[in-house]
Design a protein around this motif. Structure first.
Motif, PDB file in Angstrom:
ATOM      1  N   GLN A   2       0.879  -1.134  -0.010  1.00 30.17           N
ATOM      2  CA  GLN A   2      -0.038  -0.016  -0.018  1.00 30.17           C
ATOM      3  C   GLN A   2       0.821   1.279   0.060  1.00 30.17           C
ATOM      4  O   GLN A   2       0.361   2.349  -0.303  1.00 30.17           O
ATOM      5  N   GLN A   3       2.365   0.919   0.306  1.00 22.59           N
ATOM      6  CA  GLN A   3       2.920   2.136   0.316  1.00 22.59           C
ATOM      7  C   GLN A   3       3.585   2.514  -0.882  1.00 22.59           C
ATOM      8  O   GLN A   3       4.035   1.485  -1.576  1.00 22.59           O
ATOM      9  N   GLU A   4       3.798   3.804  -1.477  1.00 18.64           N
ATOM     10  CA  GLU A   4       4.164   4.063  -2.731  1.00 18.64           C
ATOM     11  C   GLU A   4       5.612   3.733  -3.042  1.00 18.64           C
ATOM     12  O   GLU A   4       5.922   3.377  -3.998  1.00 18.64           O
ATOM     13  N   HIS A   5       6.382   3.924  -2.191  1.00 18.79           N
ATOM     14  CA  HIS A   5       7.684   3.720  -2.560  1.00 18.79           C
ATOM     15  C   HIS A   5       8.018   1.965  -2.550  1.00 18.79           C
ATOM     16  O   HIS A   5       8.930   1.648  -3.306  1.00 18.79           O
ATOM     17  N   ILE A   6       7.181   1.118  -1.779  1.00 14.60           N
ATOM     18  CA  ILE A   6       7.467  -0.278  -2.015  1.00 14.60           C
ATOM     19  C   ILE A   6       6.863  -0.578  -3.445  1.00 14.60           C
ATOM     20  O   ILE A   6       7.498  -1.344  -4.139  1.00 14.60           O
ATOM     21  N   VAL A   7       5.960   0.070  -4.007  1.00 10.34           N
ATOM     22  CA  VAL A   7       5.456  -0.245  -5.316  1.00 10.34           C
ATOM     23  C   VAL A   7       6.305   0.209  -6.542  1.00 10.34           C
ATOM     24  O   VAL A   7       6.712  -0.596  -7.319  1.00 10.34           O
ATOM     25  N   GLU A   8       7.238   1.189  -6.085  1.00 12.94           N
ATOM     26  CA  GLU A   8       8.507   1.499  -6.909  1.00 12.94           C
ATOM     27  C   GLU A   8       9.501   0.551  -6.976  1.00 12.94           C
ATOM     28  O   GLU A   8      10.216   0.185  -7.998  1.00 12.94           O
ATOM     29  N   PHE A   9      10.006   0.178  -5.646  1.00 16.19           N
ATOM     30  CA  PHE A   9      10.882  -0.769  -5.602  1.00 16.19           C
ATOM     31  C   PHE A   9      10.485  -2.196  -6.363  1.00 16.19           C
ATOM     32  O   PHE A   9      11.548  -2.693  -7.041  1.00 16.19           O
ATOM     33  N   LYS A  10       9.280  -2.735  -6.314  1.00 18.58           N
ATOM     34  CA  LYS A  10       8.898  -3.869  -6.908  1.00 18.58           C
ATOM     35  C   LYS A  10       9.059  -3.844  -8.623  1.00 18.58           C
ATOM     36  O   LYS A  10       9.071  -4.818  -9.165  1.00 18.58           O
ATOM     37  N   GLU A  11       8.998  -2.629  -9.130  1.00 18.70           N
ATOM     38  CA  GLU A  11       8.929  -2.375 -10.465  1.00 18.70           C
ATOM     39  C   GLU A  11      10.327  -2.849 -11.145  1.00 18.70           C
ATOM     40  O   GLU A  11      10.586  -3.426 -12.318  1.00 18.70           O
ATOM     41  N   SER A  12      11.528  -3.140 -10.340  1.00 22.08           N
ATOM     42  CA  SER A  12      12.858  -3.560 -10.758  1.00 22.08           C
ATOM     43  C   SER A  12      12.984  -5.096 -10.327  1.00 22.08           C
ATOM     44  O   SER A  12      14.052  -5.323 -11.087  1.00 22.08           O
ATOM     45  N   VAL A  13      12.304  -5.601  -9.856  1.00 24.28           N
ATOM     46  CA  VAL A  13      12.251  -7.069  -9.353  1.00 24.28           C
ATOM     47  C   VAL A  13      11.673  -8.376 -10.574  1.00 24.28           C
ATOM     48  O   VAL A  13      10.603  -7.769 -10.857  1.00 24.28           O
ATOM     49  N   VAL A  14      12.527  -9.070 -10.988  1.00 22.29           N
ATOM     50  CA  VAL A  14      11.917  -9.754 -11.961  1.00 22.29           C
ATOM     51  C   VAL A  14      11.783 -11.315 -11.570  1.00 22.29           C
ATOM     52  O   VAL A  14      12.247 -11.775 -10.899  1.00 22.29           O
ATOM     53  N   THR A  15      10.908 -11.980 -12.317  1.00 18.61           N
ATOM     54  CA  THR A  15      10.675 -13.219 -12.238  1.00 18.61           C
ATOM     55  C   THR A  15      11.689 -13.991 -13.089  1.00 18.61           C
ATOM     56  O   THR A  15      11.702 -13.856 -14.152  1.00 18.61           O
ATOM     57  N   ILE A  16      12.582 -15.046 -12.618  1.00 17.94           N
ATOM     58  CA  ILE A  16      13.495 -15.780 -13.549  1.00 17.94           C
ATOM     59  C   ILE A  16      12.827 -17.129 -13.823  1.00 17.94           C
ATOM     60  O   ILE A  16      12.842 -17.961 -12.658  1.00 17.94           O
ATOM     61  N   GLN A  17      12.427 -17.657 -15.193  1.00 14.74           N
ATOM     62  CA  GLN A  17      11.941 -18.746 -15.118  1.00 14.74           C
ATOM     63  C   GLN A  17      12.766 -19.392 -16.166  1.00 14.74           C
ATOM     64  O   GLN A  17      13.179 -19.006 -17.171  1.00 14.74           O
ATOM     65  N   GLY A  18      13.106 -20.935 -15.719  1.00 13.75           N
ATOM     66  CA  GLY A  18      14.164 -21.675 -16.360  1.00 13.75           C
ATOM     67  C   GLY A  18      13.744 -22.833 -16.558  1.00 13.75           C
ATOM     68  O   GLY A  18      12.732 -23.248 -16.087  1.00 13.75           O
ATOM     69  N   ASN A  19      14.520 -23.685 -17.249  1.00 14.91           N
ATOM     70  CA  ASN A  19      14.518 -25.315 -17.258  1.00 14.91           C
ATOM     71  C   ASN A  19      14.292 -25.901 -16.018  1.00 14.91           C
ATOM     72  O   ASN A  19      15.281 -26.327 -15.267  1.00 14.91           O
ATOM     73  N   GLY A  20      13.160 -26.160 -15.596  1.00 19.79           N
ATOM     74  CA  GLY A  20      13.178 -26.763 -14.361  1.00 19.79           C
ATOM     75  C   GLY A  20      13.081 -26.070 -13.063  1.00 19.79           C
ATOM     76  O   GLY A  20      13.525 -26.640 -11.772  1.00 19.79           O
ATOM     77  N   GLY A  21      13.241 -24.632 -13.309  1.00 20.23           N
ATOM     78  CA  GLY A  21      13.434 -23.822 -11.814  1.00 20.23           C
ATOM     79  C   GLY A  21      12.692 -22.529 -12.192  1.00 20.23           C
ATOM     80  O   GLY A  21      12.481 -22.132 -13.272  1.00 20.23           O
ATOM     81  N   ARG A  22      12.610 -21.906 -10.789  1.00 23.43           N
ATOM     82  CA  ARG A  22      12.146 -20.396 -10.812  1.00 23.43           C
ATOM     83  C   ARG A  22      12.687 -19.889  -9.697  1.00 23.43           C
ATOM     84  O   ARG A  22      13.112 -20.377  -8.591  1.00 23.43           O
ATOM     85  N   GLY A  23      12.938 -18.727  -9.970  1.00 23.66           N
ATOM     86  CA  GLY A  23      13.952 -17.704  -8.946  1.00 23.66           C
ATOM     87  C   GLY A  23      13.450 -16.156  -9.211  1.00 23.66           C
ATOM     88  O   GLY A  23      12.501 -15.911  -9.715  1.00 23.66           O
ATOM     89  N   THR A  24      14.290 -15.590  -8.476  1.00 23.22           N
ATOM     90  CA  THR A  24      14.079 -13.943  -8.266  1.00 23.22           C
ATOM     91  C   THR A  24      15.495 -13.302  -8.909  1.00 23.22           C
ATOM     92  O   THR A  24      16.757 -13.918  -8.773  1.00 23.22           O
ATOM     93  N   GLY A  25      15.358 -12.112  -9.617  1.00 24.31           N
ATOM     94  CA  GLY A  25      16.493 -11.437  -9.759  1.00 24.31           C
ATOM     95  C   GLY A  25      16.053  -9.994  -9.946  1.00 24.31           C
ATOM     96  O   GLY A  25      14.811  -9.485  -9.523  1.00 24.31           O
ATOM     97  N   PHE A  26      16.951  -9.007 -10.036  1.00 23.30           N
ATOM     98  CA  PHE A  26      16.637  -7.331 -10.063  1.00 23.30           C
ATOM     99  C   PHE A  26      17.347  -6.619 -11.143  1.00 23.30           C
ATOM    100  O   PHE A  26      18.612  -7.207 -11.091  1.00 23.30           O
ATOM    101  N   ASN A  27      16.993  -5.806 -11.571  1.00 21.68           N
ATOM    102  CA  ASN A  27      17.703  -4.940 -12.398  1.00 21.68           C
ATOM    103  C   ASN A  27      18.508  -3.781 -11.773  1.00 21.68           C
ATOM    104  O   ASN A  27      17.852  -3.303 -10.835  1.00 21.68           O
TER     105      ASN A  27
END
Length: 266
Positions: free
Chosen positions: A80-105
């Motif tokens: 609900q906090q505006e700055h948190i929404v902004e932080f989330k824009e740079s965080v990506v979902t990494i989808q690969g062969n048999g796995g899933r994780g997180t990354g960020f730009n």
């Protein structure tokens, strides 16, 4: 003349109990009964095994289900906090062969930071931004010992998170944004637990689950101070609680020169 020759008498044979045993042919009906009994025993065994597996699966499902709900609830409140929404824009979902994780730009031209184990042997990889944009990437550097990887995607003017190279502080409030337990863009808050510096590993109080690997550890200003890679497991019967583990950003910048160059250009 009288014949005194007589045939030799056979030695006396004493029968054993086994001589009184004999094989009795089983009837077709008896054979069917034996097969039915064996089949019934096997079915009961399989049934018991299935029940045990279902019990274990149910326990794990309830455990992760509760964790998932709690994570989602906390994330909804923080988002609900505006700055948190902004932080989330740079965080990506990494989808690969048999796995899933997180990354960020970490750069507007598209440089993704994550864990080595998130991308290792999982190509082809897709990097999905919250906006829905999907990118493929090439590996710039992947350090197995440090468990960190830097990748380049073809993009420009992308949202990114700045790095904070100086040490994180004990009790400092932090956020972790990631994709745990098949969810996406989940944020939770916590604090740094280390009581001495410099840090080889950051200990954080945030709840960490599968899928959190590669998540950024953020200061209240949205600066990356570490990259999540695991969660500690306390000894059985120990009163200690598990905690999240992250690689300090100052170690990463030291080990990956390209990242330092990108940081200096901003």
């Amino acid at each position: 003349m009288k014949d005194d020759t007589r045939p030799e008498e056979d030695e006396e044979y004493i029968p054993t109990p086994e001589d009184f045993l004999f094989d009795e042919e089983e009837t077709e009906e008896e054979i069917k009964k034996k097969h039915s009994k064996k089949l019934m025993i096997r079915l009961i065994g399989v049934g018991v095994a299935c029940l045990l597996l279902l019990q274990v699966a149910n326990i794990w499902f309830n455990l992760f289900s509760l964790d998932s709900r709690e994570l989602a609830r906390t994330s909804d409140e923080l988002s609900q906090q505006e700055h948190i929404v902004e932080f989330k824009e740079s965080v990506v979902t990494i989808q690969g062969n048999g796995g899933r994780g997180t990354g960020f730009n970490v750069h507007p031209n598209g440089y993704i930071l994550t864990n080595h184990h998130v991308i290792h042997n999982r190509q082809p990889l897709a990097f999905i931004f919250p906006s829905g944009e999907i990118f493929h990437a090439k590996i710039v550097e992947s350090n197995q010992e440090l468990d960190v990887a830097l990748l380049k995607i073809d993009g420009g003017d992308l949202p990114y998170l700045p790095l904070r190279v100086h040490d994180a502080k004990e009790d400092e409030k932090i956020y972790v944004i990631g994709n745990p337990l098949s969810q996406t863009q989940i944020v939770n808050d916590g604090e740094i637990l280390n009581d001495e510096a410099p840090y080889q590993v950051l200990k954080i109080s945030n709840d960490i689950f599968p899928g959190h690997s590669g998540s950024p550890v953020l200061s209240e200003k949205g600066e990356v101070v570490g990259v999540v890679y695991a969660r500690s497991i306390p000894p059985i019967r120990s009163q200690e609680e598990g905690h999240g583990l992250a690689i300090p950003i100052e170690r990463i910048v030291t080990e990956i020169p390209q990242l330092k160059e990108l940081f200096d250009d901003l």
